[in-house]
Design a protein around this motif. Structure first.
Motif, short mmCIF file in Angstrom:
data_model
loop_
_atom_site.label_atom_id
_atom_site.label_comp_id
_atom_site.label_asym_id
_atom_site.label_seq_id
_atom_site.Cartn_x
_atom_site.Cartn_y
_atom_site.Cartn_z
N LYS A 1 -6.69 34.62 36.19
CA LYS A 1 -7.53 33.86 37.13
C LYS A 1 -8.97 33.81 36.66
O LYS A 1 -9.59 32.75 36.62
N GLU A 2 -9.50 34.97 36.35
CA GLU A 2 -10.89 35.08 35.88
C GLU A 2 -10.89 36.09 34.74
O GLU A 2 -10.46 37.22 34.93
N THR B 1 8.88 43.75 31.33
CA THR B 1 8.75 42.85 32.48
C THR B 1 7.50 43.14 33.29
O THR B 1 6.62 42.29 33.45
N HIS B 2 7.41 44.34 33.81
CA HIS B 2 6.31 44.69 34.71
C HIS B 2 4.93 44.55 34.10
O HIS B 2 4.02 44.01 34.73
N PRO B 3 4.70 45.01 32.86
CA PRO B 3 3.32 45.02 32.36
C PRO B 3 2.65 43.64 32.28
O PRO B 3 1.44 43.55 32.45
N VAL B 4 3.42 42.58 32.04
CA VAL B 4 2.80 41.27 31.87
C VAL B 4 2.59 40.53 33.19
O VAL B 4 2.08 39.41 33.19
N GLN B 5 2.98 41.14 34.31
CA GLN B 5 2.72 40.49 35.60
C GLN B 5 2.18 41.46 36.63
O GLN B 5 2.33 41.27 37.82
N ASN B 6 1.48 42.50 36.12
CA ASN B 6 0.85 43.40 37.08
C ASN B 6 -0.53 42.88 37.46
O ASN B 6 -1.00 41.87 36.94
N ARG C 1 -3.76 43.60 37.08
CA ARG C 1 -4.91 43.37 36.21
C ARG C 1 -4.67 42.21 35.25
O ARG C 1 -5.60 41.48 34.90
N ILE C 2 -3.41 41.99 34.83
CA ILE C 2 -3.09 40.85 33.98
C ILE C 2 -3.29 39.55 34.75
O ILE C 2 -3.90 38.59 34.27
N LEU C 3 -2.77 39.51 35.98
CA LEU C 3 -2.90 38.30 36.79
C LEU C 3 -4.35 38.02 37.15
O LEU C 3 -4.77 36.85 37.22
N GLN D 1 3.72 30.89 38.17
CA GLN D 1 4.68 30.47 37.15
C GLN D 1 4.72 31.44 35.98
O GLN D 1 5.79 31.72 35.43
N TRP D 2 3.56 31.92 35.58
CA TRP D 2 3.49 32.92 34.49
C TRP D 2 4.34 34.14 34.85
O TRP D 2 5.20 34.56 34.08
N ALA D 3 4.08 34.70 36.03
CA ALA D 3 4.81 35.91 36.43
C ALA D 3 6.30 35.63 36.55
O ALA D 3 7.13 36.42 36.08
N ALA D 4 6.65 34.51 37.18
CA ALA D 4 8.06 34.18 37.38
C ALA D 4 8.79 33.97 36.05
O ALA D 4 9.96 34.35 35.91
#
Length: 211
Positions: A119-120, A106-111, A113-115, A131-134
């Motif tokens: 964005k960039e 769960t955590h690694p894909v919405q920390n 540096r991923i977010l 939406q990705w994180a949720a």
């Protein structure tokens, strides 16, 4: 000991809870992850943790531990009261599995540096990123809800490593506007653990660097 953390880092939040549970006082060093500061990428912190991730725990002899799960198990080995893991091998594996639903899936894909990468350079707008994180939080909460007990703890009617992972993820779930109504057992964990001083003191908004 010195804990390098950031108020909104859920991995650092896990370690703060453990330190509180075990009655350990540490020096705090704040590493700001905000996009306009990115102190985790600067040489001062990279000299502490070359990976540039939080938390890091510097021991009194200068040894630096990284990765929250390794830090938590170190603390449990060296300061075993109260234990974060049961002694029975099967039960220990079950608690670790619950913890890893959050820490690995769960955590690694919405920390952060991923977010930031979404964005960039990928160019996603803030709502798409939310939406990705949720999505990933909700997907893994479905499994977690089915696996945990209904008494306000993830396993065995007491605080374990799994609770230390789940409760910080709930803070992130609120940030990303996850609908929590389908997860009454998870909400019960948040309610029960929130009454415990070790969890309450570790809450992000109670940290000196809270923005």
């Amino acid at each position: 000991m010195k804990l390098y953390g950031y108020f909104r880092s859920s991995a650092a939040y896990r370690v703060r809870i453990a330190l509180n549970l075990k009655g350990l006082e540490v020096e705090h060093a704040f590493v700001h992850l905000a996009p306009d500061r990115l102190e985790q990428d600067k040489p001062a912190f990279r000299s502490v943790n070359p990976q540039g991730l939080l938390p890091a725990l510097a021991l009194d002899d200068g040894t630096v531990l990284t990765q929250s799960m390794a830090i938590l198990e170190y603390l449990d080995d060296v300061y075993p009261d109260p234990p974060l893991l049961p002694s029975d091998p099967l039960a220990k594996a079950q608690v670790r599995a619950l913890a890893q639903v959050i820490a690995c899936d769960t955590h690694p894909v919405q920390n952060a540096r991923i977010l930031r990468y979404l964005k960039e350079p990928l160019g996603h707008d803030p709502d798409e990123i939310r939406q990705w994180a949720a999505y990933w939080i909700a997907l893994n909460f479905e499994g977690m809800e089915a696996l945990i007990g209904d008494d306000g703890y993830c396993w065995g009617g007491r605080v374990t490593l799994a609770d230390l992972c789940l409760v910080p993820q709930l803070f992130n779930a609120k940030r990303f506007e996850v609908d929590m109504s389908p997860y009454p057992k998870i909400r019960k964990v948040e309610e029960v653990c929130g009454t415990l001083e070790a969890f309450a003191r570790a809450h992000p908004l109670k940290q000196p660097d809270a923005e």
